[in-house]
Design a protein around this motif. Structure first.
Motif, mmCIF file in Angstrom:
data_model
loop_
_atom_site.group_PDB
_atom_site.id
_atom_site.type_symbol
_atom_site.label_atom_id
_atom_site.label_comp_id
_atom_site.label_asym_id
_atom_site.label_seq_id
_atom_site.Cartn_x
_atom_site.Cartn_y
_atom_site.Cartn_z
ATOM 1 N N LEU A 244 -16.986 -11.150 13.618
ATOM 2 C CA LEU A 244 -16.898 -9.754 13.196
ATOM 3 C C LEU A 244 -16.509 -9.746 11.724
ATOM 4 N N VAL A 245 -17.460 -10.082 10.888
ATOM 5 C CA VAL A 245 -17.181 -10.296 9.470
ATOM 6 C C VAL A 245 -17.362 -9.020 8.640
ATOM 7 N N PHE A 246 -17.406 -7.886 9.305
ATOM 8 C CA PHE A 246 -17.610 -6.611 8.618
ATOM 9 C C PHE A 246 -16.341 -6.194 7.886
ATOM 10 N N ASP A 247 -16.510 -5.652 6.686
ATOM 11 C CA ASP A 247 -15.354 -5.191 5.913
ATOM 12 C C ASP A 247 -14.549 -4.144 6.675
ATOM 13 N N GLU A 248 -15.260 -3.261 7.381
ATOM 14 C CA GLU A 248 -14.569 -2.196 8.100
ATOM 15 C C GLU A 248 -13.600 -2.742 9.140
ATOM 16 N N VAL A 249 -14.020 -3.752 9.873
ATOM 17 C CA VAL A 249 -13.148 -4.359 10.893
ATOM 18 C C VAL A 249 -11.989 -5.075 10.221
ATOM 19 N N LYS A 250 -12.282 -5.840 9.189
ATOM 20 C CA LYS A 250 -11.236 -6.585 8.489
ATOM 21 C C LYS A 250 -10.181 -5.649 7.920
ATOM 22 N N GLN A 251 -10.600 -4.564 7.301
ATOM 23 C CA GLN A 251 -9.641 -3.638 6.686
ATOM 24 C C GLN A 251 -8.738 -2.986 7.726
ATOM 25 N N VAL A 252 -9.312 -2.562 8.835
ATOM 26 C CA VAL A 252 -8.512 -1.924 9.884
ATOM 27 C C VAL A 252 -7.512 -2.912 10.471
ATOM 28 N N VAL A 253 -7.959 -4.099 10.792
ATOM 29 C CA VAL A 253 -7.102 -5.086 11.459
ATOM 30 C C VAL A 253 -6.033 -5.623 10.510
ATOM 31 N N LEU A 254 -6.416 -5.922 9.286
ATOM 32 C CA LEU A 254 -5.489 -6.580 8.363
ATOM 33 C C LEU A 254 -4.552 -5.607 7.653
ATOM 34 N N HIS A 256 -3.490 -2.294 8.696
ATOM 35 C CA HIS A 256 -2.933 -1.129 9.393
ATOM 36 C C HIS A 256 -1.415 -1.019 9.276
ATOM 37 N N HIS A 257 -0.759 -2.070 8.774
ATOM 38 C CA HIS A 257 0.694 -1.983 8.542
ATOM 39 C C HIS A 257 1.044 -1.923 7.050
ATOM 40 N N GLU A 258 0.055 -1.793 6.186
ATOM 41 C CA GLU A 258 0.332 -1.601 4.767
ATOM 42 C C GLU A 258 0.757 -0.145 4.533
ATOM 43 N N ARG A 259 1.595 0.058 3.507
ATOM 44 C CA ARG A 259 2.095 1.405 3.215
ATOM 45 C C ARG A 259 1.905 1.712 1.730
ATOM 46 N N LEU A 260 1.704 2.979 1.419
ATOM 47 C CA LEU A 260 1.402 3.383 0.050
ATOM 48 C C LEU A 260 2.458 2.929 -0.957
ATOM 49 N N ASP A 261 3.725 2.879 -0.527
ATOM 50 C CA ASP A 261 4.793 2.504 -1.452
ATOM 51 C C ASP A 261 5.016 1.001 -1.527
ATOM 52 N N GLY A 262 4.159 0.223 -0.882
ATOM 53 C CA GLY A 262 4.270 -1.232 -0.940
ATOM 54 C C GLY A 262 5.269 -1.816 0.034
ATOM 55 N N ASN A 273 -4.729 0.187 -3.766
ATOM 56 C CA ASN A 273 -5.049 -1.204 -3.411
ATOM 57 C C ASN A 273 -5.259 -1.346 -1.910
ATOM 58 N N ILE A 274 -4.774 -0.369 -1.153
ATOM 59 C CA ILE A 274 -5.041 -0.337 0.281
ATOM 60 C C ILE A 274 -6.369 0.388 0.473
ATOM 61 N N SER A 275 -7.245 -0.188 1.243
ATOM 62 C CA SER A 275 -8.559 0.423 1.447
ATOM 63 C C SER A 275 -8.437 1.773 2.157
ATOM 64 N N ARG A 276 -9.479 2.574 2.034
ATOM 65 C CA ARG A 276 -9.502 3.874 2.715
ATOM 66 C C ARG A 276 -9.300 3.699 4.223
ATOM 67 N N LEU A 277 -9.982 2.710 4.804
ATOM 68 C CA LEU A 277 -9.854 2.507 6.246
ATOM 69 C C LEU A 277 -8.512 1.898 6.619
ATOM 70 N N GLY A 278 -7.927 1.129 5.708
ATOM 71 C CA GLY A 278 -6.581 0.618 5.952
ATOM 72 C C GLY A 278 -5.574 1.748 6.019
ATOM 73 N N ARG A 279 -5.732 2.740 5.137
ATOM 74 C CA ARG A 279 -4.825 3.901 5.139
ATOM 75 C C ARG A 279 -5.059 4.772 6.374
ATOM 76 N N LEU A 280 -6.298 4.913 6.767
ATOM 77 C CA LEU A 280 -6.608 5.655 7.993
ATOM 78 C C LEU A 280 -5.988 4.945 9.205
ATOM 79 N N ALA A 281 -6.152 3.625 9.275
ATOM 80 C CA ALA A 281 -5.624 2.861 10.408
ATOM 81 C C ALA A 281 -4.109 2.922 10.466
ATOM 82 N N ALA A 282 -3.450 2.977 9.305
ATOM 83 C CA ALA A 282 -1.995 3.071 9.276
ATOM 84 C C ALA A 282 -1.518 4.344 9.960
ATOM 85 N N VAL A 283 -2.210 5.443 9.691
ATOM 86 C CA VAL A 283 -1.849 6.726 10.307
ATOM 87 C C VAL A 283 -2.137 6.694 11.801
ATOM 88 N N ALA A 284 -3.317 6.229 12.179
ATOM 89 C CA ALA A 284 -3.685 6.186 13.596
ATOM 90 C C ALA A 284 -2.748 5.279 14.383
#
Length: 336
Positions: A244-254, A256-262, A273-284
């Motif tokens: 599952l080498v898709f960027d979308e999967v990688k961003q969500v999985v890797l 989802h615990h990143e936060r805007l304030d670092g 620096n956090i991808s759009r999908l990473g920020r979405l996954a953090a909220v979800a």
């Protein structure tokens, strides 16, 4: 299941399923798992053809397939629990069943995903993943055909005791709903499918964290706490192993615990620096965790959890928290 014949009275169509040939063929050939009924057109009534578990003769097998072909074979809606238990193992059948209510499809789909995910986490190998992948694609096919159906799934968020499986299903639902709300007409099917996979697998690495740590009710010791952050990397490696080498999967999985304030992990990314999908996954992910009872914290109501996330602008992206809060405050998922 096909649509009932025009000649079938409304009361009958409300009480019985008119079963399709595809679904009939999925049953055991000689011992259908539920009662079968045939339509007596002269009386405008359905009558018992065979009882569940009784063995059919070769002649009866041929006859019920002919009755099915002509639209004269039915099963009782009272047998829905038996039917759904059967169909949950062959989820693709929901796509050909025109008589299932949309709420029933949502229930069956979430049960199927939970069952496949649990099997995969117990045995994370390719053949077991392929079954999960197939069902995820069935789910996204159903949702993509009418994205308003995501509301039905949002009404079915699990708010009881925390479990990794139910948490992951909550994230699947919440993540896709947020994606649809924020992307709108710009959303593409490919991204929808990949985010669905990522959200369902985002916490797969947690299955490697010892249960005594995840169920602990007292503060974790430093060495115990250190075992949790690597789960995002473990999950990303598992996704790579599954190709599952898709960027979308990688961003969500890797991410989802990143936060805007670092202040998050594992890479301590911040801001853009956090991808759009990473920020979405953090909220979800955070929302889904907050609405379940965990060993160290009671469950919050969905509206309280959404409000709390929306207030935390330092860590969570308002582009995702605000739609979530607005939806719950305005009771957007009400059945009314």
């Amino acid at each position: 299941m096909a649509s009932p014949k025009q000649a079938v009275p409304g009361s009958i169509s409300e009480e019985y399923y008119q079963i399709s040939e595809a679904i009939l063929s999925s049953f055991p050939k000689f011992r259908p798992p539920l009662d079968l009924f045939r339509l007596n057109e002269d009386l405008g009534q359905v009558q018992v053809y065979s009882r569940k578990g009784s063995r059919l003769s070769n002649e009866q097998v041929e006859e019920i397939h002919e009755l099915c072909h002509t639209g004269d074979l039915f099963v009782s809606r009272e047998d829905h629990p038996i039917y759904s238990q059967h169909i949950v193992k062959q989820l693709d059948l929901v796509l050909v069943d025109q008589n299932l209510k949309e709420g029933e499809v949502a229930d069956i789909t979430l049960r199927a995903l939970a069952m496949r995910l649990e099997a995969f986490l117990e045995q994370p190998v390719r053949p077991v993943f392929d079954l999960l992948f197939t069902d995820v694609m069935v789910a996204t096919e159903y949702l993509w055909a009418d994205r308003h159906r995501l509301k039905l799934f949002m009404r079915r968020l699990h708010t009881g005791e925390y479990s990794l499986i139910q948490h992951s299903c909550n994230c699947f639902t919440t993540g896709l709903w947020l994606l649809d709300q924020t992307q709108g007409e710009d959303l593409r099917r490919r991204e929808f499918d990949r985010v669905a996979l990522g959200m369902l697998l985002h916490d797969a690495g947690m299955s490697k964290v010892p249960a005594f740590i995840t169920s602990k009710t007292t503060p974790l010791k430093p060495d115990e706490r250190d075992k949790i952050p690597p789960h995002a990397v473990v999950g990303a490696k598992l996704a790579m192993k599954l190709e599952l080498v898709f960027d979308e999967v990688k961003q969500v999985v890797l991410e989802h615990h990143e936060r805007l304030d670092g202040s998050g992990y594992p890479q301590k990314l911040s801001g853009e620096n956090i991808s759009r999908l990473g920020r979405l996954a953090a909220v979800a992910d955070s929302f889904s965790a907050m609405i379940q009872t965990r060993a160290y914290a009671p469950a919050k109501s969905p509206v309280d959890a959404a409000r709390e996330l929306a207030a935390d602008k330092k860590r969570y992206d308002p582009r995702f928290t605000m739609p979530l809060m607005t939806a719950f405050v305005t009771n957007a998922f009400s059945t009314k």
